[in-house]
Design an enzyme around this catalytic site. Sequence first.
Site, PDB file in Angstrom:
ATOM      1  N   HIS A 169      -3.144   7.788   1.998  1.00 52.66           N
ATOM      2  CA  HIS A 169      -4.192   6.206   1.459  1.00 52.66           C
ATOM      3  C   HIS A 169      -4.755   5.764   2.325  1.00 52.66           C
ATOM      4  CE1 HIS A 169      -3.683   1.850   1.059  1.00 52.66           C
ATOM      5  NE2 HIS A 169      -4.006   1.534   1.972  1.00 52.66           N
ATOM      6  N   ASN A 209      -9.594  -0.117  -0.395  1.00 57.58           N
ATOM      7  CA  ASN A 209      -8.771  -0.142  -0.075  1.00 57.58           C
ATOM      8  C   ASN A 209      -7.784  -0.429  -1.810  1.00 57.58           C
ATOM      9  OD1 ASN A 209      -5.842  -0.531   0.381  1.00 57.58           O
ATOM     10  ND2 ASN A 209      -6.114  -1.130   2.271  1.00 57.58           N
ATOM     11  N   CYS A 220       0.664  -1.126  -0.216  1.00 60.22           N
ATOM     12  CA  CYS A 220       0.002   0.161  -0.226  1.00 60.22           C
ATOM     13  C   CYS A 220       0.898   1.549  -0.154  1.00 60.22           C
ATOM     14  CB  CYS A 220      -0.811  -0.054   1.439  1.00 60.22           C
ATOM     15  SG  CYS A 220      -1.791  -1.545   0.881  1.00 60.22           S
TER      16      CYS A 220
HETATM   17  N1  COA Z   1     -18.709  -7.734   9.331  1.00 61.69           N
HETATM   18  C1  COA Z   1     -18.987  -8.485  10.538  1.00 61.69           C
HETATM   19  N2  COA Z   1     -18.353  -8.733  11.588  1.00 61.69           N
HETATM   20  C2  COA Z   1     -17.124  -8.355  11.652  1.00 61.69           C
HETATM   21  C3  COA Z   1     -16.294  -8.119  10.225  1.00 61.69           C
HETATM   22  C4  COA Z   1     -17.213  -7.856   8.990  1.00 61.69           C
HETATM   23  N3  COA Z   1     -16.794  -7.782   8.044  1.00 61.69           N
HETATM   24  N4  COA Z   1     -15.213  -8.638  10.446  1.00 61.69           N
HETATM   25  C5  COA Z   1     -15.185  -9.137  11.695  1.00 61.69           C
HETATM   26  N5  COA Z   1     -16.234  -8.554  12.366  1.00 61.69           N
HETATM   27  C6  COA Z   1     -16.002  -9.122  13.318  1.00 61.69           C
HETATM   28  C7  COA Z   1     -15.128  -9.701  14.820  1.00 61.69           C
HETATM   29  O1  COA Z   1     -14.832 -11.134  14.257  1.00 61.69           O
HETATM   30  C8  COA Z   1     -15.447  -9.227  16.228  1.00 61.69           C
HETATM   31  O2  COA Z   1     -16.113  -9.733  16.205  1.00 61.69           O
HETATM   32  P1  COA Z   1     -16.210 -10.009  17.474  1.00 61.69           P
HETATM   33  O3  COA Z   1     -16.296  -8.886  18.921  1.00 61.69           O
HETATM   34  O4  COA Z   1     -17.583 -11.091  17.904  1.00 61.69           O
HETATM   35  O5  COA Z   1     -15.072 -11.020  17.837  1.00 61.69           O
HETATM   36  C9  COA Z   1     -15.897  -7.776  15.646  1.00 61.69           C
HETATM   37  O6  COA Z   1     -16.391  -7.578  14.085  1.00 61.69           O
HETATM   38  C10 COA Z   1     -14.989  -6.783  15.725  1.00 61.69           C
HETATM   39  O7  COA Z   1     -13.620  -6.881  14.707  1.00 61.69           O
HETATM   40  P2  COA Z   1     -12.532  -6.022  15.220  1.00 61.69           P
HETATM   41  O8  COA Z   1     -11.273  -7.198  14.600  1.00 61.69           O
HETATM   42  O9  COA Z   1     -12.072  -6.159  16.449  1.00 61.69           O
HETATM   43  O10 COA Z   1     -13.067  -5.067  14.583  1.00 61.69           O
HETATM   44  P3  COA Z   1     -12.391  -3.812  14.327  1.00 61.69           P
HETATM   45  O11 COA Z   1     -12.773  -2.965  15.319  1.00 61.69           O
HETATM   46  O12 COA Z   1     -11.076  -3.696  14.268  1.00 61.69           O
HETATM   47  O13 COA Z   1     -12.193  -3.799  12.634  1.00 61.69           O
HETATM   48  C11 COA Z   1     -11.115  -4.009  11.038  1.00 61.69           C
HETATM   49  C12 COA Z   1     -11.739  -4.054  11.729  1.00 61.69           C
HETATM   50  C13 COA Z   1     -10.543  -4.779  10.108  1.00 61.69           C
HETATM   51  C14 COA Z   1     -12.217  -3.234  10.290  1.00 61.69           C
HETATM   52  C15 COA Z   1      -9.755  -2.437  11.233  1.00 61.69           C
HETATM   53  O14 COA Z   1      -8.930  -3.272  12.283  1.00 61.69           O
HETATM   54  C16 COA Z   1      -9.223  -2.137  10.461  1.00 61.69           C
HETATM   55  O15 COA Z   1      -9.249  -1.293   9.605  1.00 61.69           O
HETATM   56  N6  COA Z   1      -7.507  -2.781  11.020  1.00 61.69           N
HETATM   57  C17 COA Z   1      -6.503  -2.003   9.823  1.00 61.69           C
HETATM   58  C18 COA Z   1      -6.909  -2.614   8.740  1.00 61.69           C
HETATM   59  C19 COA Z   1      -6.258  -2.304   6.872  1.00 61.69           C
HETATM   60  O16 COA Z   1      -6.580  -1.032   6.863  1.00 61.69           O
HETATM   61  N7  COA Z   1      -5.356  -2.982   6.193  1.00 61.69           N
HETATM   62  C20 COA Z   1      -4.585  -2.362   4.919  1.00 61.69           C
HETATM   63  C21 COA Z   1      -3.268  -1.550   4.995  1.00 61.69           C
HETATM   64  S1  COA Z   1      -2.685  -0.756   4.023  1.00 61.69           S
END
Ligand code: COA
Length: 324
Positions: free
Chosen positions: A251, A281, A114
Site C-alpha cells: 500500500h 495515498n 486502505c
Molecule cells: N507541512 C509542514 N509541516 C507539517 C505538516 C505539513 N504538511 N504536517 C505536519 N507538520 C508539522 C507538525 O505540525 C509538526 O510540527 P511541530 O514539531 O512544530 O509540532 C512537525 O511537522 C512534525 O510533525 P509529525 O506529525 O511529528 O511528523 P511526522 O514525521 O510524524 O510525519 C506524517 C507526519 C503524517 C507524514 C507521518 O506521521 C505519517 O506518514 N503517518 C502515517 C500516515 C499514513 O500513512 N496514513 C494512512 C495510513 S493508511
Amino acid sequence: MIRRSIVVGCGCYLPQRVVTNEELARSIDTSDEWVRKRTGIVERRIADENEKTSDLAINAAKEAIKTAGLSVNDIDLIVLATATPDETFPATATRVQEGLGMTKGAAFDVQAVCTGFIYALNIADNFIRVGQAETVMVIGAETFSRILDWDDRTTSVLFGDGAGAIIIQGLEQSSDKNLRGILSNHLHSDGRHHDFLYVDGGPSSTKTVGHLRMEGREVFRHAIKNMASVLEEALEANNLSPEDIDWLVPHQANKRIIDGTAQKLKLAPEKVIVTVDRHANTSAASIPLALGTALNDGLIKEQDIVVLEAMGGGFTWGASLIRW
Ligand code: COA
C-alpha cells in the site's frame, strides 16, 4: 486438480488534474521539501468536481477487460473496495456494473479503507476457490479529495484520487509444485485503534459526510509493525523466506513506511514497487495502481512471487501472496 485464482488483466485510471506539493503550499502552511522528505510524495491526482468514484472505477475496469482479452459478459462478479462510495447506497459496484453494460452476475462493495483491496481480493479468491465464480473483477477506487479537510496540513497533503482493477480467473492445475495464482490471503483488524484514523461523519452518527482525521505518528508506528508481521505470516504460510519475494507491492501511504517495512525483512529496495511519489495515498486504489504500473513496466514475469500488502483505518491490515 487444484484450483487457484490467477490474474488475467489489470487496468488503471488516474484523473487528469495533477496537483503538486507547490500548489498545495500556496493555500496551506506547508512546503514541497517537507512533504517530500516526510512522505516521498511529489504530486497527486485530484478528480474533477463531476467525476465520481464509479467513473474512475469504470475506466480502470474497461482497461482491465481489454488487457485480459475478455468481454464484459465473461465477468461473473464485481467486488469493489472503496471508502468513498458515490452514494451511501446502492453499492458503487452496481454503478460500475451498469457503466460496463454488465447485466448478469453480482456486484457489491467492500469497506476496509486502505486495506480494502486486499479484503476484496481475498473475498473474490474465495468465490473462485469454491467454484461459485469463474471470472471476477476486483476494483479499488477512491475520491479521498472529497473527505479531506483541505485546511488541515497534517492530512490534506497525503492523499490522492484514482482507481485500479484486476481480473482474476480460476485455473485448474494438476500438480501443487510451482502452483500459479493466489496462494494465500491474510486479513486482520483491531477496532480498538479507531480513533487514530477515521472520518468524523456518516449517515448513522452525524448525518454528514465528514472529514478524515488522523494521528499520523500513531498510524506510522503501527503501520510498519503490522505490515512487517503480516508479510512474515504470508511467507511462513507458504514456507518461503524474504529472499523468495520477487516483487513486494505495498500500500502506498508513505515512502518511509514502505522503506521501514522492507528494511525490517531485509528486502532489497529494487524489489519494492513504489508509486507514492506520483499518486500519493489513494487508499484502496493504491495497490492495483502500483501493480498496474509494475505490469506496464514489464517487471512481473510468470512464476514470480508477488506479495501485496496493506494497512489502513480500523485498524485493518492484510496480505495476499501470489505466484504469478
Ligand atoms: N507541512 C509542514 N509541516 C507539517 C505538516 C505539513 N504538511 N504536517 C505536519 N507538520 C508539522 C507538525 O505540525 C509538526 O510540527 P511541530 O514539531 O512544530 O509540532 C512537525 O511537522 C512534525 O510533525 P509529525 O506529525 O511529528 O511528523 P511526522 O514525521 O510524524 O510525519 C506524517 C507526519 C503524517 C507524514 C507521518 O506521521 C505519517 O506518514 N503517518 C502515517 C500516515 C499514513 O500513512 N496514513 C494512512 C495510513 S493508511
